[in-house]
Design an enzyme around this catalytic site. Structure first.
Site, PDB file in Angstrom:
ATOM      1  N   LYS A 116       0.820  -1.219   0.000  1.00 22.67           N
ATOM      2  CA  LYS A 116       0.000   0.000   0.000  1.00 22.67           C
ATOM      3  C   LYS A 116       0.846   1.258   0.000  1.00 22.67           C
ATOM      4  O   LYS A 116       0.503   2.250  -0.637  1.00 22.67           O
ATOM      5  CB  LYS A 116      -0.914   0.029   1.225  1.00 22.67           C
ATOM      6  CG  LYS A 116      -2.081  -0.916   1.094  1.00 22.67           C
ATOM      7  CD  LYS A 116      -3.177  -0.490   2.019  1.00 22.67           C
ATOM      8  CE  LYS A 116      -4.426  -1.310   1.788  1.00 22.67           C
ATOM      9  NZ  LYS A 116      -5.505  -0.892   2.640  1.00 22.67           N
ATOM     10  N   LYS A 199      -5.206  -9.132  -7.295  1.00 20.16           N
ATOM     11  CA  LYS A 199      -6.386  -9.346  -6.467  1.00 20.16           C
ATOM     12  C   LYS A 199      -7.495  -8.377  -6.874  1.00 20.16           C
ATOM     13  O   LYS A 199      -7.212  -7.230  -7.212  1.00 20.16           O
ATOM     14  CB  LYS A 199      -5.972  -9.076  -5.010  1.00 20.16           C
ATOM     15  CG  LYS A 199      -6.931  -9.566  -3.963  1.00 20.16           C
ATOM     16  CD  LYS A 199      -6.474  -9.144  -2.583  1.00 20.16           C
ATOM     17  CE  LYS A 199      -6.726  -7.675  -2.347  1.00 20.16           C
ATOM     18  NZ  LYS A 199      -6.751  -7.256  -0.935  1.00 20.16           N
ATOM     19  N   LYS A 202     -11.235  -2.906  -4.151  1.00 20.71           N
ATOM     20  CA  LYS A 202     -12.138  -1.755  -4.226  1.00 20.71           C
ATOM     21  C   LYS A 202     -11.515  -0.623  -5.022  1.00 20.71           C
ATOM     22  O   LYS A 202     -12.202   0.258  -5.496  1.00 20.71           O
ATOM     23  CB  LYS A 202     -12.399  -1.221  -2.813  1.00 20.71           C
ATOM     24  CG  LYS A 202     -13.180  -2.152  -1.921  1.00 20.71           C
ATOM     25  CD  LYS A 202     -13.018  -1.719  -0.460  1.00 20.71           C
ATOM     26  CE  LYS A 202     -13.838  -2.579   0.470  1.00 20.71           C
ATOM     27  NZ  LYS A 202     -13.430  -2.418   1.868  1.00 20.71           N
TER      28      LYS A 202
END
Ligand code: AMP
Ligand code: TRP
Length: 338
Positions: A116, A199, A202
């Site tokens: 991230k 993956k 969102k």
């Protein structure tokens, strides 16, 4: 002597964008399956969401939307405790204590932070770095023994076990349980529909790479029909899907949506081309997801009712958490009036 802990489930989802099919199959559907088997506590983890910027004018609604997803999928507030994290301040309080238990070296190994924060780790919030200690607090605040999550959260649940073990060892107590991650079924890692190596999330760039729980029937069908595949028909056995990430992903999604197994799906569709399999998958997905999307829209039309459910759940959560936090303070030696 080892303390016997009552079986108890805790899990949570961040309100940081809409819910995806990955959240549904990897988490929510399995939350529903565990309901009634043991005590279940499901949280909308809004304090985790703000580890990256969230627009204050959208956060409350995003929190309601995750709650609506829980309810639409079949979580029952009379059976499970449903609440949002920020209404139970004990999460932040135990989180601080765990910041003092966890070691910097452990945090440095967390792959989700590396993914991230990427190359700009210097600019990431301190909260994003400390996030797994707060997650451990979420779980251990209730002495939860089972945590259903997708594959990507395994490392964080293992860290939770390490924190519990170090706390117990340092303070010479047997107070926190060794929590088990529950990662099972065919869809613990749902992949992106346009790139089977990534993956489904969102926050991907294109909406076509994910199915949202709020997508309508036409959009769900269109996304599956346009999903990336390869030119080969489905093989006779699962081994034939090795090195065919996109094909394997669609088979896993089909298996999970139909409460079946990838083996059984391959047995049924052996030799089928995409012209047959994709429409079947699209129909199945529409049948399962569209009614939930409709129910979410219905629930979202009455935000006061969702707020009421979350307030009631928060009260129950606070009652469970308070004695565990108080005992933790006593163990650590923090002074409190009685
Ligand atoms: P998040 O959206 O990161 O808050 O994730 C909430 C839950 O959904 C966690 O248990 C995740 O492991 C799970 N999850 C999120 N994306 C996926 C995915 N693509 N496949 C399976 N599980 C997922
Ligand atoms: N970290 C989880 C995620 O990103 C969300 C989460 C926060 C969680 N606290 C939790 C999951 C406690 C399970 C238990 O998906």
């Amino acid at each position: 002597m080892t303390q016997a802990f009552t079986p108890r489930v805790f899990s949570g989802i961040k309100p940081s964008g809409g819910l995806t099919l990955g959240n549904y199959l990897g988490a929510i559907k399995r939350f529903v399956g565990m309901q009634g088997q043991m005590e279940t506590i499901y949280c909308v983890v809004d304090m985790h969401a703000i580890t990256v910027w969230q627009d204050p004018s959208e956060l409350a609604n995003a929190t309601r939307e995750v709650a609506a997803g829980y309810l639409a999928a079949g979580l029952d507030p009379a059976t499970s405790i449903l609440f949002n994290q920020s209404q139970v301040s004990a999460h932040a309080e135990l989180g601080w204590i765990f910041n003092c238990v966890a070691r910097v070296g452990w945090m440095n190994r967390m792959t989700q932070f590396k993914d991230k924060a990427g190359s700009s780790a210097e600019k990431a919030s301190l909260g994003l770095y400390a996030y797994p200690a707060l997650m451990a607090a979420d779980i251990l605040l209730y002495h939860a023994t089972h945590v259903p999550v997708g594959e990507d959260q395994k490392q964080h649940v293992e860290l939770t076990r390490d924190i519990a073990a170090k706390f117990n060892h340092d303070f010479k107590v047997d107070f926190f349980p060794r929590t088990e991650p529950v990662i099972d079924g065919p869809a613990t890692r749902v992949m992106n529909l346009r790139d089977g190596t990534k993956k489904m999330s969102k926050s991907g760039e294109s909406d076509m790479e994910r199915i949202n729980m709020t997508d309508g029937a036409d959009l769900i069908a269109k996304k599956f029909k346009k999903a990336k595949t390869d030119p080969e028909p489905l093989p006779e056995t699962l081994e034939g899907l090795k090195d065919r990430a996109e094909a394997r992903n669609l088979v896993d999604i089909y298996a999970s949506l139909s409460d079946s197994t990838p083996e059984a799906v391959i047995a049924e569709y052996a030799g089928a081309g995409w012209g047959r399999f994709k429409p079947a998958l699209a129909d199945l997905a529409v049948e399962k997801l569209a009614p939930m999307g409709d129910e979410m829209a219905r629930l979202m039309a009455d935000p006061a009712e969702i707020d009421r459910v979350l307030a009631e759940g928060s009260e129950k959560a606070r009652a469970l958490a308070a004695p565990i936090l108080a005992q933790t303070y006593d163990i650590v030696g923090l002074l409190r009036g009685r």
